[in-house]
Write a protein that holds these residues in place. Structure first.
Motif, PDB file in Angstrom:
ATOM      1  N   LEU A   1       1.353  -0.903   0.110  1.00 26.90           N
ATOM      2  CA  LEU A   1      -0.348  -0.101  -0.084  1.00 26.90           C
ATOM      3  C   LEU A   1       0.890   1.477  -0.095  1.00 26.90           C
ATOM      4  CD1 LEU A   1      -2.796  -0.756   2.587  1.00 26.90           C
ATOM      5  CD2 LEU A   1      -3.319  -1.211  -0.206  1.00 26.90           C
ATOM      6  N   ASN A   2       2.108   0.828   0.540  1.00 27.17           N
ATOM      7  CA  ASN A   2       2.668   2.221   0.097  1.00 27.17           C
ATOM      8  C   ASN A   2       3.372   2.677  -0.624  1.00 27.17           C
ATOM      9  OD1 ASN A   2       4.002   4.286   2.306  1.00 27.17           O
ATOM     10  ND2 ASN A   2       5.735   3.472   2.307  1.00 27.17           N
ATOM     11  N   ALA A   3       3.436   1.789  -2.114  1.00 24.41           N
ATOM     12  CA  ALA A   3       4.518   1.782  -2.691  1.00 24.41           C
ATOM     13  C   ALA A   3       3.489   2.861  -4.346  1.00 24.41           C
ATOM     14  CB  ALA A   3       4.320   0.705  -3.494  1.00 24.41           C
ATOM     15  N   ASP A   4       4.392   3.575  -4.324  1.00 23.98           N
ATOM     16  CA  ASP A   4       4.146   4.535  -5.613  1.00 23.98           C
ATOM     17  C   ASP A   4       3.316   4.251  -7.363  1.00 23.98           C
ATOM     18  OD1 ASP A   4       5.252   7.536  -4.775  1.00 23.98           O
ATOM     19  OD2 ASP A   4       6.455   5.296  -4.561  1.00 23.98           O
ATOM     20  N   ALA A   5       3.680   2.927  -7.246  1.00 25.39           N
ATOM     21  CA  ALA A   5       3.216   1.816  -8.358  1.00 25.39           C
ATOM     22  C   ALA A   5       3.355   0.606  -7.906  1.00 25.39           C
ATOM     23  CB  ALA A   5       3.419   2.516  -9.749  1.00 25.39           C
ATOM     24  N   VAL A   6       2.514  -0.263  -8.587  1.00 28.07           N
ATOM     25  CA  VAL A   6       2.682  -2.087  -8.196  1.00 28.07           C
ATOM     26  C   VAL A   6       1.947  -2.792 -10.017  1.00 28.07           C
ATOM     27  CG1 VAL A   6       1.677  -4.087  -6.699  1.00 28.07           C
ATOM     28  CG2 VAL A   6       2.382  -1.600  -6.106  1.00 28.07           C
ATOM     29  N   PHE A   7       3.034  -3.575 -10.095  1.00 28.08           N
ATOM     30  CA  PHE A   7       2.870  -4.301 -10.913  1.00 28.08           C
ATOM     31  C   PHE A   7       3.223  -5.639 -10.652  1.00 28.08           C
ATOM     32  CE2 PHE A   7       3.964   1.101 -12.599  1.00 28.08           C
ATOM     33  CZ  PHE A   7       3.152   0.584 -14.148  1.00 28.08           C
TER      34      PHE A   7
END
Length: 325
Positions: free
Chosen positions: A293-299
């Motif tokens: 949840l703290n990531a700037d983007a997730v792929f």
């Protein structure tokens, strides 16, 4: 009464904004709150998750969402470039853990006749501990040390170091035989960064020789000459401590806030954010269900065209704070 917003998702790069129901994209104004894109916001009509390696997309997905959701639009090309692009190694460059490091640990335990085997599920739990030596030490402290292990604290440190040295030799043999491929899009993104004069480094808790072998054998010696490696015991505290990322920024002479990190695990994400850096997560086999949840983007991965998920321009767009009302 609050009205809903519309989510626009393209199969290429994108950024996220929270949009006031009565606003138009042409009239967005800056606000001091940043929103995070994770796979939980994906419209199922636009993205159907099959596995960590397969995603089916449509050219454009449209869906009405409640006002609490996030509005995402295809990112326009960015003139901003990161000062440095920093990669974790295991799980980011190569999905090495299950069929690489775990196998090498088990072969080492078998050679030394320790009566220890780490199965797939157990190793997944042990990965929450950063560093191979630290991983073995924690495991033996919890389950009991093998009969062949010494009893003194310093002697045990030497025992662990010898196990880890042999494990690294076995792992490097796997890499040199090219039995573990690069993950999709890794070479592409690195080439884009190097071509634009962006610093590229690999920051890993793994042994420096193992990381160097991956970079040299799988990315090519030509790329390896341009990539700085920070690995193993180069810092006293492993991830989730930010020390290795702060060391990388200091050595490269760049501000942490101008760095973009590519990680695959929650402990790596924690290290990057604690260092004050942007962080993109590309999920790997062992980390798909972790909290990002703290990531700037997730792929699911970086990807090559036509299955590309993001590129260097998207990394740069993360540095351009998109604050909107």
């Amino acid at each position: 009464m609050a009205s809903s917003t519309t989510t626009f998702i393209s199969s290429t790069s994108f950024f996220c904004r929270k949009v006031h129901p009565k606003s138009s994209l042409a009239n967005l104004k800056h606000k001091d709150h940043e929103h995070i894109l994770t796979s939980s916001f994906f419209d199922p009509t636009a993205f159907t998750l099959k596995s960590s390696r397969a995603i089916t997309t449509t050219p454009l997905g449209l869906r009405r969402l409640p006002p609490s959701r996030v509005n995402c639009a295809a990112a326009s090309p960015s003139s901003t470039l990161p000062a440095a692009l920093l990669f974790d190694c295991d799980g980011v460059l190569v999905d090495t853990e299950k069929d690489g490091h775990r196998i090498s640990f088990n072969e080492t335990f078998q050679e030394r006749e320790l009566g220890v085997t780490w199965d797939v599920d157990l190793y997944g739990e042990l990965l929450k501990i950063g560093g191979g030596k630290e991983r073995m030490t924690a495991y033996f402290n919890q389950t009991g040390w093998p009969a062949k292990a010494p009893s003194g604290e310093e002697e045990r440190k030497q025992f662990i170091a010898s196990l880890h040295k042999r494990k690294t030799e076995l792992f490097m043999a796997l890499i040199e035989k090219r039995l573990l491929p690069l993950r999709p899009g890794v070479a592409k993104l690195i080439d884009q960064a190097l071509g634009q004069g962006v610093n590229v480094a690999v920051c890993s808790t793994s042994n420096e020789k193992a990381v160097s072998a991956i970079v040299s054998n799988l990315l090519s010696p030509e790329r390896a000459e341009k990539i700085k490696i920070f690995a193993g015991d180069v810092v006293p505290r492993k991830k989730p401590d930010p020390a290795i990322y702060l060391l990388a920024a200091s050595t490269l002479g760049v501000e942490p806030s101008r760095c973009v990190v590519v990680e695959d695990s929650a402990i790596g994400l924690a290290a990057a954010k604690a260092a004050g850096m942007k962080c993109i997560v590309t999920k790997s086999g062992y980390t798909a269900d972790e909290d990002f949840l703290n990531a700037d983007a997730v792929f699911d991965f970086i990807g090559d065209p036509p299955e590309e998920r993001f590129d260097l321009a998207f990394c740069g767009s993360l540095l351009e704070k998109q604050y909107v009302s």
